[in-house]
Design a protein around this motif. Structure first.
Motif, short mmCIF file in Angstrom:
data_model
loop_
_atom_site.label_atom_id
_atom_site.label_comp_id
_atom_site.label_asym_id
_atom_site.label_seq_id
_atom_site.Cartn_x
_atom_site.Cartn_y
_atom_site.Cartn_z
N GLY A 40 78.12 11.25 40.24
CA GLY A 40 78.27 12.39 39.33
C GLY A 40 77.20 13.41 39.54
N PRO A 41 77.41 14.62 39.06
CA PRO A 41 76.49 15.73 39.32
C PRO A 41 75.43 15.90 38.25
N HIS A 42 75.25 14.92 37.42
CA HIS A 42 74.33 15.10 36.30
C HIS A 42 72.89 15.11 36.75
N LEU A 43 72.09 15.89 36.00
CA LEU A 43 70.70 16.11 36.38
C LEU A 43 69.79 15.08 35.76
N SER A 44 68.72 14.92 36.47
CA SER A 44 67.55 14.22 35.91
C SER A 44 66.37 15.07 36.34
N ALA A 45 65.81 15.84 35.40
CA ALA A 45 64.79 16.83 35.72
C ALA A 45 63.41 16.36 35.28
N ASN A 46 62.41 16.74 36.05
CA ASN A 46 61.04 16.37 35.68
C ASN A 46 60.49 17.36 34.66
N GLN A 47 59.25 17.09 34.26
CA GLN A 47 58.63 17.88 33.21
C GLN A 47 58.42 19.33 33.63
N LEU A 48 58.03 19.53 34.91
CA LEU A 48 57.79 20.90 35.39
C LEU A 48 59.08 21.73 35.40
N ALA A 49 60.21 21.03 35.66
CA ALA A 49 61.48 21.75 35.63
C ALA A 49 61.79 22.22 34.22
N HIS A 50 61.52 21.31 33.21
CA HIS A 50 61.75 21.74 31.83
C HIS A 50 60.86 22.94 31.49
N GLN A 51 59.62 22.92 31.91
CA GLN A 51 58.71 24.03 31.60
C GLN A 51 59.14 25.32 32.32
N LEU A 52 59.56 25.17 33.61
CA LEU A 52 59.93 26.33 34.39
C LEU A 52 61.12 27.06 33.78
N PHE A 53 62.08 26.26 33.28
CA PHE A 53 63.30 26.87 32.74
C PHE A 53 63.27 27.02 31.22
N GLY A 54 62.15 26.65 30.57
CA GLY A 54 62.00 26.87 29.13
C GLY A 54 62.78 25.90 28.26
N TYR A 55 62.93 24.66 28.71
CA TYR A 55 63.65 23.67 27.92
C TYR A 55 62.65 22.66 27.35
N ALA A 56 63.05 22.10 26.20
CA ALA A 56 62.24 21.03 25.61
C ALA A 56 62.35 19.78 26.49
N ALA A 57 61.40 18.93 26.39
CA ALA A 57 61.38 17.71 27.21
C ALA A 57 62.65 16.91 27.00
N GLY A 58 63.30 16.53 28.10
CA GLY A 58 64.51 15.72 28.07
C GLY A 58 65.77 16.50 27.82
N ALA A 59 65.67 17.81 27.54
CA ALA A 59 66.87 18.58 27.21
C ALA A 59 67.79 18.78 28.41
N LEU A 60 67.25 18.65 29.64
CA LEU A 60 68.07 18.88 30.83
C LEU A 60 68.74 17.62 31.35
N ASP A 61 68.35 16.46 30.83
CA ASP A 61 68.93 15.23 31.35
C ASP A 61 70.43 15.23 31.10
N GLY A 62 71.18 14.94 32.12
CA GLY A 62 72.62 14.88 32.02
C GLY A 62 73.32 16.22 32.17
N GLN A 63 72.55 17.33 32.27
CA GLN A 63 73.16 18.64 32.44
C GLN A 63 73.58 18.86 33.91
#
Length: 387
Positions: free
Chosen positions: A5-28
């Motif tokens: 599947g194409p779901h994401l697992s992003a690190n902390q720097l990715a959340h900061q770079l894109f302005g998301y709260a921690a864990g908000a990108l998981d599964g996106q």
């Protein structure tokens, strides 16, 4: 991202770079972060990558990519891909780099390059203009230099002419004036009637001296009128044999003892030419021939008219002219070195040459020291006659 599947697992720097709260990108999906993929749909890209996984370096993608922050703002990004297998599952690893500063720096470089190019173009234009101005200045300086050189040459020539004139005039005027004064004084010594023959002899000397002075002045005036453009050729009906007879008669008084003039003419029909100028040319030529020839010598004059051209030849048995002096014969006040003891102004041949210019004629001279001189002039004429 796994093959399953194409779901994401992003690190902390990715959340900061894109302005998301921690864990908000998981599964996106990746489309949340990079909505546009150089004009291609992410589904197609994933299918292509899954079918043929390969490492793609940073910036290897075509076109520009933009990242989408959680607040809706966008920024330029570069993306690289790599992969690995775990428990026979394919995992794709994506590295996303914010290149905002890089883009700004590139824009600055472009702007700087454009400014440099503009400055270079301006500099080249200024250099071209300065070079052109310098070339114009140099050209003007060269023209001024040439003008000054010509003026200096003219001044030097004028100075030389003045020197020649003073030298000639002081000599040519002194002799007849002395004769006039001497003869006038001697006339007073012969008051008696029986001494009339002596008085007449001195009167004749005065008349001859005055005539000589008048001839000198006439030559000076002729040069002045020629150089001022006051003399023009005026063609008229001309009987050449008659003119030649008149000229020979005019110069009879210049003959030395035993000298004679022989003439031949082959111009049976009248021609159309300036009689006055031609007469002056002939008088000058015959005067020179008699003056520079010795006693008992012969001067020959031949005239021929053929095909619209008059040819006059005057030959003497006189002192001749050296080859070196012949190069200067038609200059004002020039006199050959072997005749400086003979009275003369050095203007005769100069005047002849200028008269021939007015008649569109030509003069040639053949001479050698001690072997006489032959002068040949050719002048075009017309055949029509005056009414």
């Amino acid at each position: 991202m796994r093959r399953a599947g194409p779901h994401l697992s992003a690190n902390q720097l990715a959340h900061q770079l894109f302005g998301y709260a921690a864990g908000a990108l998981d599964g996106q999906l990746i489309e949340v972060l990079v909505p546009q993929a150089a004009g291609r749909r992410h589904e197609k890209l994933r299918e292509s990558f899954t079918a043929r996984p390969q490492v793609r370096t940073m910036g290897a993608h075509n076109g520009e990519l933009q990242g989408l922050r959680h607040d809706g703002s966008v920024f330029p990004v570069e993306v690289s891909l790599s992969y690995f297998y775990l428990d026979e599952e394919l995992y794709a690893v994506s590295y996303i780099l914010d290149i905002t500063y890089k883009k700004e720096f590139e824009q600055q470089l472009i702007a700087g390059s454009q400014r440099v190019a503009a400055l270079n173009a301006d500099l080249e234009q200024r250099v071209t203009e300065r070079t052109h101005a310098l070339m114009n200045t140099l050209e003007q300086l060269q023209l001024r230099k040439n003008e000054l050189a010509k003026a200096l040459a003219a001044e030097q020539e004028l100075g030389e002419l003045k020197s020649r004139f003073v030298s000639m005039a002081s000599h040519e005027f002194r002799t007849p004036l002395t004769a006039v004064l001497t003869s006038a004084a001697l006339i007073a010594e012969y008051p008696a009637t029986a001494q009339q023959d002596k008085r007449l002899r001195h009167i004749e000397r005065i008349r001859t001296s005055v005539t000589h002075l008048n001839d000198i002045l006439e030559e000076f005036l002729s040069v002045g009128r020629i150089e001022e453009g006051k003399i023009e050729a005026r063609p008229a009906r001309l009987d050449l044999p008659a003119l030649l007879r008149d000229v020979v008669a005019d110069v009879q008084g210049l003959r030395k003892p035993g000298q004679r003039i022989e003439t031949t003419t082959d111009c049976p029909e009248p021609i159309w030419l300036d009689p006055s100028l031609l007469r002056k040319i002939l008088v000058n030529l015959l005067s020179n021939a008699l003056k520079y020839s010795g006693e008992n010598s012969v001067v020959t004059v031949a005239a021929a008219c053929q095909a619209g051209t008059l040819t006059l030849t005057v030959a003497d048995q006189g002192v001749g002219i050296s080859a070196e002096d012949q190069a200067h014969l038609f200059e004002r006040f020039f006199r050959a070195r072997n005749v400086t003891n003979v009275p003369g102004t050095g203007l005769g041949l100069y005047i002849i040459a200028r008269y021939l210019e007015l008649l569109h004629g030509h003069i040639a001279l053949q001479s050698a020291l001690g072997q006489g001189t032959t002068v040949i002039i050719t002048v075009p004429y017309e055949n029509h006659l005056a009414d």
